[in-house]
Design a protein around this motif. Structure first.
Motif, PDB file in Angstrom:
ATOM      1  N   GLY A 285       0.819  -1.211   0.000  1.00 44.84           N
ATOM      2  CA  GLY A 285       0.000   0.000   0.000  1.00 44.84           C
ATOM      3  C   GLY A 285       0.852   1.261   0.000  1.00 44.84           C
TER       4      GLY A 285
ATOM      5  N   LEU B 102      -3.970   3.777  -1.644  1.00 41.61           N
ATOM      6  CA  LEU B 102      -4.675   2.609  -1.122  1.00 41.61           C
ATOM      7  C   LEU B 102      -4.728   2.735   0.389  1.00 41.61           C
ATOM      8  CD1 LEU B 102      -2.942  -0.253  -3.164  1.00 41.61           C
ATOM      9  CD2 LEU B 102      -5.246   0.637  -3.525  1.00 41.61           C
TER      10      LEU B 102
ATOM     11  N   PRO C 232      -3.814   2.285   3.999  1.00 43.91           N
ATOM     12  CA  PRO C 232      -2.462   1.893   4.449  1.00 43.91           C
ATOM     13  C   PRO C 232      -2.463   0.815   5.522  1.00 43.91           C
ATOM     14  CG  PRO C 232      -3.124   3.891   5.575  1.00 43.91           C
ATOM     15  CD  PRO C 232      -4.263   3.542   4.633  1.00 43.91           C
TER      16      PRO C 232
ATOM     17  N   ASP D 234      -2.474  -2.728   4.815  1.00 43.10           N
ATOM     18  CA  ASP D 234      -2.219  -4.082   4.325  1.00 43.10           C
ATOM     19  C   ASP D 234      -1.239  -4.855   5.215  1.00 43.10           C
ATOM     20  OD1 ASP D 234      -0.486  -2.041   3.090  1.00 43.10           O
ATOM     21  OD2 ASP D 234       0.539  -3.733   2.158  1.00 43.10           O
TER      22      ASP D 234
ATOM     23  N   TYR E 237      -2.940  -7.421  -0.104  1.00 43.50           N
ATOM     24  CA  TYR E 237      -3.102  -6.656  -1.335  1.00 43.50           C
ATOM     25  C   TYR E 237      -2.507  -7.379  -2.550  1.00 43.50           C
ATOM     26  CZ  TYR E 237      -4.667  -2.342   1.013  1.00 43.50           C
ATOM     27  OH  TYR E 237      -5.366  -1.400   1.716  1.00 43.50           O
TER      28      TYR E 237
END
Length: 219
Positions: A39, A49, A51, A53, A185
């Motif tokens: 991310g 994205l 943050p 992950d 992700y």
């Protein structure tokens, strides 16, 4: 949650629906392609994205550690999304990762995203390693036997009542096991892609990850 038993190179292994492989005889837990800090890598390039992950991925790993209580954890490469990933870890996740790597023997296998050992995360960093009749590496070798690897992020699509379902999956035959990507992700490569098909010239099985169990289908 029900793990599925398989046999490879004379060893009994367990495939966990969370996307991990267990080798009960050795107390070993194997995961692949965590892609920690993906991310933040995307954010640096302007693609924002959430943050979280790394937190989500380590939450899942911690759950497996409680469930299986392994003596050794093997991460099969691409554990960090890029060479600078470990330097972008949030402080609390650095502490948690250090705690995990101090509590078990932790082996980081080098991947194409993280070919150089990161600093400050603990554990042992190797290109690949073999123990007993099994070999652990990031990317599968065509002629290998008794091999456990990651890299391809395999996924498969099956027909369902509502249309179709696509899930990450294990892929296995008598010679090898490909693990699904464990990171929050991570995308996937269809098992019909030539890069995966060439590794299974005599066919094999895809075991799709379900909430409580795996769903097995022939390739």
């Amino acid at each position: 949650m029900t793990a599925a038993p398989i046999h490879l190179a004379g060893e009994r292994l367990m495939l966990d629906p969370a996307g991990a492989l267990i080798w009960p005889e050795t107390g070993m837990l194997i995961v692949a392609d965590l892609h920690l800090e993906k991310g933040s890598s995307y954010a640096r390039r302007g693609s924002l994205l959430p943050p979280w992950d790394t937190k989500v991925t380590l939450d899942r790993l911690a759950l497996l550690l409680r469930r299986w209580k392994p003596r050794t954890v093997v991460a099969l490469g691409d554990s960090f999304h890029d060479a600078d990933g470990s330097g972008r870890l949030p402080r609390d996740e650095v502490a948690r990762l250090a705690s995990i790597t101090a509590s078990v023997q932790f082996v980081w296998v080098q991947g194409n995203h993280d070919p150089s050992p990161p600093e400050g995360v603990g554990g042992e960093w190797v290109e690949s390693f073999a123990t007993g009749s099994l070999t652990f590496r990031h990317e599968a070798l065509t002629r290998a036997t008794g091999e456990i690897s990651g890299h391809f992020h395999p996924k498969a699509t099956i027909a369902a009542r509502a249309g179709s379902v696509t899930r990450a999956c294990f892929v296995t035959d008598a010679r090898r096991v490909l693990l699904p990507a464990f990171g929050a992700y991570t995308g996937g490569l269809d098992v019909r892609d030539p890069a995966i098909v060439r590794l299974f010239p005599r066919g094999g099985r895809a075991l799709l990850l379900g909430k409580e169990r795996l769903f097995s289908f022939p390739l």
